[in-house]
Scaffold this motif. Structure first.
Motif, PDB file in Angstrom:
ATOM      1  N   ASP A   1     -35.720  26.920 -51.041  1.00 42.44           N
ATOM      2  CA  ASP A   1     -36.151  27.513 -52.300  1.00 42.44           C
ATOM      3  C   ASP A   1     -37.094  28.690 -52.068  1.00 42.44           C
ATOM      4  O   ASP A   1     -36.953  29.757 -52.681  1.00 42.44           O
ATOM      5  CB  ASP A   1     -36.855  26.456 -53.159  1.00 42.44           C
TER       6      ASP A   1
ATOM      7  N   THR B   1     -36.666  16.857 -56.498  1.00 39.04           N
ATOM      8  CA  THR B   1     -37.156  15.985 -55.428  1.00 39.04           C
ATOM      9  C   THR B   1     -38.402  15.218 -55.837  1.00 39.04           C
ATOM     10  O   THR B   1     -38.700  14.158 -55.275  1.00 39.04           O
ATOM     11  CB  THR B   1     -37.472  16.812 -54.181  1.00 39.04           C
TER      12      THR B   1
ATOM     13  N   GLY C   1     -27.721  27.582 -56.938  1.00 40.26           N
ATOM     14  CA  GLY C   1     -28.287  26.256 -56.706  1.00 40.26           C
ATOM     15  C   GLY C   1     -27.295  25.398 -55.954  1.00 40.26           C
ATOM     16  O   GLY C   1     -26.089  25.679 -55.946  1.00 40.26           O
ATOM     17  N   GLN C   2     -27.786  24.362 -55.324  1.00 39.82           N
ATOM     18  CA  GLN C   2     -26.902  23.484 -54.577  1.00 39.82           C
ATOM     19  C   GLN C   2     -25.938  22.751 -55.507  1.00 39.82           C
ATOM     20  O   GLN C   2     -26.208  22.589 -56.704  1.00 39.82           O
ATOM     21  CB  GLN C   2     -27.725  22.473 -53.776  1.00 39.82           C
TER      22      GLN C   2
ATOM     23  N   LEU D   1     -26.321  20.047 -59.089  1.00 34.64           N
ATOM     24  CA  LEU D   1     -27.525  20.247 -59.900  1.00 34.64           C
ATOM     25  C   LEU D   1     -27.204  20.664 -61.332  1.00 34.64           C
ATOM     26  O   LEU D   1     -28.116  20.967 -62.102  1.00 34.64           O
ATOM     27  CB  LEU D   1     -28.431  21.295 -59.241  1.00 34.64           C
TER      28      LEU D   1
ATOM     29  N   ALA E   1     -33.807  21.435 -56.884  1.00 31.84           N
ATOM     30  CA  ALA E   1     -33.475  20.010 -56.822  1.00 31.84           C
ATOM     31  C   ALA E   1     -34.684  19.180 -57.259  1.00 31.84           C
ATOM     32  O   ALA E   1     -35.815  19.471 -56.864  1.00 31.84           O
ATOM     33  CB  ALA E   1     -33.060  19.629 -55.403  1.00 31.84           C
TER      34      ALA E   1
ATOM     35  N   ARG F   1     -31.040  18.700 -63.385  1.00 31.55           N
ATOM     36  CA  ARG F   1     -31.033  17.228 -63.535  1.00 31.55           C
ATOM     37  C   ARG F   1     -32.455  16.697 -63.717  1.00 31.55           C
ATOM     38  O   ARG F   1     -32.878  15.735 -63.071  1.00 31.55           O
ATOM     39  CB  ARG F   1     -30.385  16.580 -62.313  1.00 31.55           C
TER      40      ARG F   1
END
Length: 332
Positions: free
Chosen positions: A163, A155, A41-42, A45, A153, A182
């Motif tokens: 993704d 969003t 993951g980025q 996160l 994420a 998150r």
């Protein structure tokens, strides 16, 4: 609305307390169960706090603040490995976690997909080579990935191209479980809508995420697994803080307006996800990796190399017939 998590977790817990003598978990209680997880993951996160909360200890210490002069430069992706010994309901777990740090942080992430695929294939190739040895290593440590936790994420909209491409390219090699990192940044209604949008994209693009209902032999487990599927993608909130209240010690994430108890299943899906990963479904994830994903890879690899089992058997049979005929002619 998805069903409440407590009923599922409690039902699975009551069925999983005493393993059967022939079960995978029972056989692994004394020698320890080898279990490999990858986190992708980025940055930002919550992969670090997720691992610490999952293992209920500090595995990865807090990172230092980045240098402002180089903060705009994305570091290349690398694999950080952590080995943790856990014990869950009497079963020792030799957990190996690979954190794909730097994934998705650059403008062009094409190389990240190849790095991940090459890494996963390399673990399969190691097993394939080991199986072909005349004398195998009894102490060989299996490094095949059993699960990939992919952090989406929050969003609030839908899956991004990043993704979709990752799940599409890696789904045939590893069990992918998508989670919303998150998740506390979304309201309850926003989170419910986002989950629906993510599942809509998964269905539309036919993305190969892990199917909890792959084994239909157990009707009771199948019912529970269908309920679990309603939680995908799992909403995750993690923390580094423990406080004491009237009920004892609880793990929380603090905000100016209050706190979130991450062990409260009405506030996020972390407790259910942890129980799935380290208890109720660990054997299923290992078995699916070994019996389905690896076997499919092995078949493709041997066929491309011209060493398909069927061809080998036919060649051996023909060679045996020719040898027998030659021997009979010599005797005449």
């Amino acid at each position: 609305m998805a069903p409440s998590a407590p009923s599922i977790a409690s039902n699975m817990s009551s069925r999983a307390i005493t393993p059967r003598p022939s079960s995978y978990r029972y056989k692994s209680e004394k020698r320890g169960m080898t279990y490999n997880i990858m986190l992708v993951g980025q940055s930002g996160l919550g992969r670090r706090t997720f691992l610490n909360t999952l293992c209920e200890r500090e595995v990865i210490p807090p990172t230092e603040a980045p240098n402002p002069d180089t903060a705009n430069v994305a570091d290349p992706m690398k694999f950080d490995t952590y080995e943790i010994n856990l014990e869950e309901e009497g079963t020792r777990i030799n957990l190996k976690v690979i954190d794909a740090a730097g994934f998705g942080d650059g403008l062009d992430n094409t190389s990240c997909f190849k790095q991940l695929q090459d890494y996963i294939e390399a673990q399969f190739d190691e097993v394939l080579v080991e199986e072909s040895r005349i004398k195998r290593n009894r102490r060989y440590r299996d490094h095949r990935l059993h699960i990939l936790i992919y952090f989406i994420a929050p969003t609030g909209h839908s899956l991004r191209e990043l993704d979709v491409e990752l799940i599409r390219r890696l789904g045939e090699y590893v069990n992918i479980i998508p989670v919303i990192g998150r998740a506390d940044s979304l309201t309850v209604d926003e989170l419910a809508t986002f989950k629906q949008n993510v599942m809509r994209d998964i269905d539309f693009y036919k993305l190969p995420v892990y199917n909890f209902c792959w084994d239909e032999s157990d009707s009771d487990a199948l019912k529970e697994n269908r309920e679990i599927m309603d939680f995908i993608p799992f909403s995750v909130v993690t923390c580094d803080e423990v406080i004491d209240n009237e009920y004892g010690s609880v793990r929380v994430r603090r905000y100016p307006w209050g706190t979130i108890e991450i062990d409260d299943e009405s506030q996020c899906d972390f407790v259910l996800l942890r129980y799935i990963l380290l208890n109720s479904h660990i054997a299923d994830l290992i078995n699916y990796t070994e019996d389905v994903l690896y076997e499919n890879y092995r078949t493709r690899k041997l066929e491309v190399g011209g060493f398909a089992e069927g061809e080998d058997e036919e060649e051996d049979e023909e060679a045996g017939n020719e040898s027998h005929a030659a021997s009979a002619k010599k005797q005449e």
